[in-house]
Design a protein around this motif. Structure first.
Motif, PDB file in Angstrom:
ATOM      1  N   MET A   1       8.022 -49.586 114.809  1.00 22.61           N
ATOM      2  CA  MET A   1       7.335 -50.796 114.330  1.00 22.61           C
ATOM      3  C   MET A   1       5.820 -50.629 114.481  1.00 22.61           C
ATOM      4  O   MET A   1       5.354 -49.795 115.270  1.00 22.61           O
ATOM      5  N   GLY A   2       5.065 -51.433 113.736  1.00 24.26           N
ATOM      6  CA  GLY A   2       3.616 -51.447 113.869  1.00 24.26           C
ATOM      7  C   GLY A   2       3.207 -52.283 115.080  1.00 24.26           C
ATOM      8  O   GLY A   2       3.976 -53.124 115.564  1.00 24.26           O
ATOM      9  N   ARG A   3       1.978 -52.054 115.547  1.00 26.51           N
ATOM     10  CA  ARG A   3       1.481 -52.776 116.728  1.00 26.51           C
ATOM     11  C   ARG A   3       1.498 -54.292 116.499  1.00 26.51           C
ATOM     12  O   ARG A   3       1.842 -55.070 117.398  1.00 26.51           O
ATOM     13  N   LYS A   4       1.204 -54.731 115.275  1.00 28.07           N
ATOM     14  CA  LYS A   4       1.153 -56.177 115.036  1.00 28.07           C
ATOM     15  C   LYS A   4       2.552 -56.794 115.125  1.00 28.07           C
ATOM     16  O   LYS A   4       2.729 -57.883 115.670  1.00 28.07           O
TER      17      LYS A   4
ATOM     18  N   GLY B   1       5.655 -53.996 110.367  1.00 31.11           N
ATOM     19  CA  GLY B   1       5.579 -54.860 109.209  1.00 31.11           C
ATOM     20  C   GLY B   1       5.146 -54.132 107.949  1.00 31.11           C
ATOM     21  O   GLY B   1       5.495 -52.961 107.755  1.00 31.11           O
ATOM     22  N   GLU B   2       4.373 -54.825 107.141  1.00 26.10           N
ATOM     23  CA  GLU B   2       3.991 -54.309 105.825  1.00 26.10           C
ATOM     24  C   GLU B   2       3.444 -52.880 105.896  1.00 26.10           C
ATOM     25  O   GLU B   2       3.848 -52.010 105.121  1.00 26.10           O
ATOM     26  N   GLU B   3       2.508 -52.641 106.831  1.00 28.46           N
ATOM     27  CA  GLU B   3       1.870 -51.314 106.878  1.00 28.46           C
ATOM     28  C   GLU B   3       2.892 -50.223 107.175  1.00 28.46           C
ATOM     29  O   GLU B   3       2.838 -49.125 106.620  1.00 28.46           O
TER      30      GLU B   3
ATOM     31  N   PHE C   1       6.570 -57.178 101.376  1.00 28.49           N
ATOM     32  CA  PHE C   1       7.394 -55.971 101.172  1.00 28.49           C
ATOM     33  C   PHE C   1       7.593 -55.917  99.666  1.00 28.49           C
ATOM     34  O   PHE C   1       8.549 -56.477  99.130  1.00 28.49           O
ATOM     35  N   ASP C   2       6.619 -55.293  99.007  1.00 31.52           N
ATOM     36  CA  ASP C   2       6.530 -55.439  97.554  1.00 31.52           C
ATOM     37  C   ASP C   2       7.079 -54.214  96.832  1.00 31.52           C
ATOM     38  O   ASP C   2       6.362 -53.557  96.083  1.00 31.52           O
TER      39      ASP C   2
END
Ligand SMILES: NC(=O)c1ccc[n+]([C@@H]2O[C@H](COP(=O)([O-])OP(=O)(O)OC[C@H]3O[C@@H](n4cnc5c(N)ncnc54)[C@H](OP(=O)(O)O)[C@@H]3O)[C@@H](O)[C@H]2O)c1
Length: 234
Positions: free
Chosen positions: A53-56, A114-116, A144-145
């Protein structure tokens, strides 16, 4: 010296819930909905595995997810514990995910946002557990495109859930599987380097993957991720 056989490395799976039709996944570092049933499903899918996962997202969850190896991608250090591992770049995240998946004898690890993070690993995933939330048009700052073309992806086990006391909106879950899966293949030496303490772990993992390949001889392609040179498949 005879070169060892190559073995399929663990596969990457994304798990994501997005709004329909706008593909929103978050707002101000939070989920835009409360869906207990979907969270239970997320837990069932990911428990016992390595997750990236990302940090955010890590901060948004607010604690390590239990019974999982939490690999957190960040450019600044995150405190390592038995279940939390800091990755300072995507290559390290992948290395840690491979290492812990092999240790746990798991054939896949999970990208949980997330997105990144979804974007960084997207070309590399073979499976997506997708939840589409029927919440109408909402505001959000993370998406999430991605579109999943049916010529490239099979749609499995679509299931609809109604709005209820547990779930703020109705939603649909689908499992998307890449028709021609992408994999990295490694020899024992490439994986372990000189560290022969990993020998037994590697042998158990290799036997598990070979059995899997024999039972399910789907077409697979060697995957080149982050421009690394990779060993040709078999
Ligand atoms: N609906 C869902 O299924 C779902 C799932 C997960 C998350 N979310 C939502 O998504 C939102 C968060 O997504 P986000 O895209 O803003 O953040 P994120 O992907 O969770 O984290 C981004 C962070 O990851 C680190 N990072 C990214 N690329 C990196 C690289 N190449 N090397 C090293 N570190 C790297 C950076 O951390 P540093 O800044 O520390 O360097 C970056 O700030 C939240 O709203 C969350 O609630 C939704």
């Amino acid at each position: 010296m005879k070169k060892s056989r190559t073995v399929r490395m663990p596969s990457a799976t994304s798990v994501v819930a997005r709004s329909h039709p706008d593909h929103i996944i978050g707002i101000e570092n939070e989920l835009p909905w409360r869906l207990k049933t979907d969270l239970r499903r997320f837990k069932q899918l990911t428990e016992g595995n390595a997750i990236i996962m990302g940090r955010k997202t890590y901060e948004s969850i607010g604690r390590p997810l239990p019974n999982r190896i939490n690999i957190v991608l960040s450019r600044t250090p995150v405190e390592d514990t038995a279940s939390v591992k800091w990755a300072h770049n995507p290559e390290t995240a992948l290395l840690l995910a491979d290492y812990y998946s092999i240790l746990l004898e798991r054939k896949e690890f999970f990208l949980i946002g997330g997105e990144e993070i979804y974007k960084l690993f997207h070309k590399f995933i073979n499976v997506v557990y997708l939840t589409e939330v029927f919440c109408g048009n909402i505001n959000g700052d993370a998406k999430f495109d991605f579109e999943f073309d049916r010529r490239e992806w099979r749609y499995y086990s679509e299931e609809d859930f109604p709005k209820s006391d547990d779930d703020e909106f109705a939603f649909r879950t689908t499992c998307l599987v890449r028709r021609k899966s992408l994999h990295r293949f490694r020899t024992k030496e490439e994986f372990m380097g000189r560290d022969d303490t990993l020998e037994k772990i590697w042998e158990r993992y290799a036997a598990m993957m070979e059995k899997l390949d024999d039972e399910n001889p789907v077409k697979q392609e060697q995957l080149d991720i982050f421009g690394n040179d990779v060993t040709p498949a078999h």
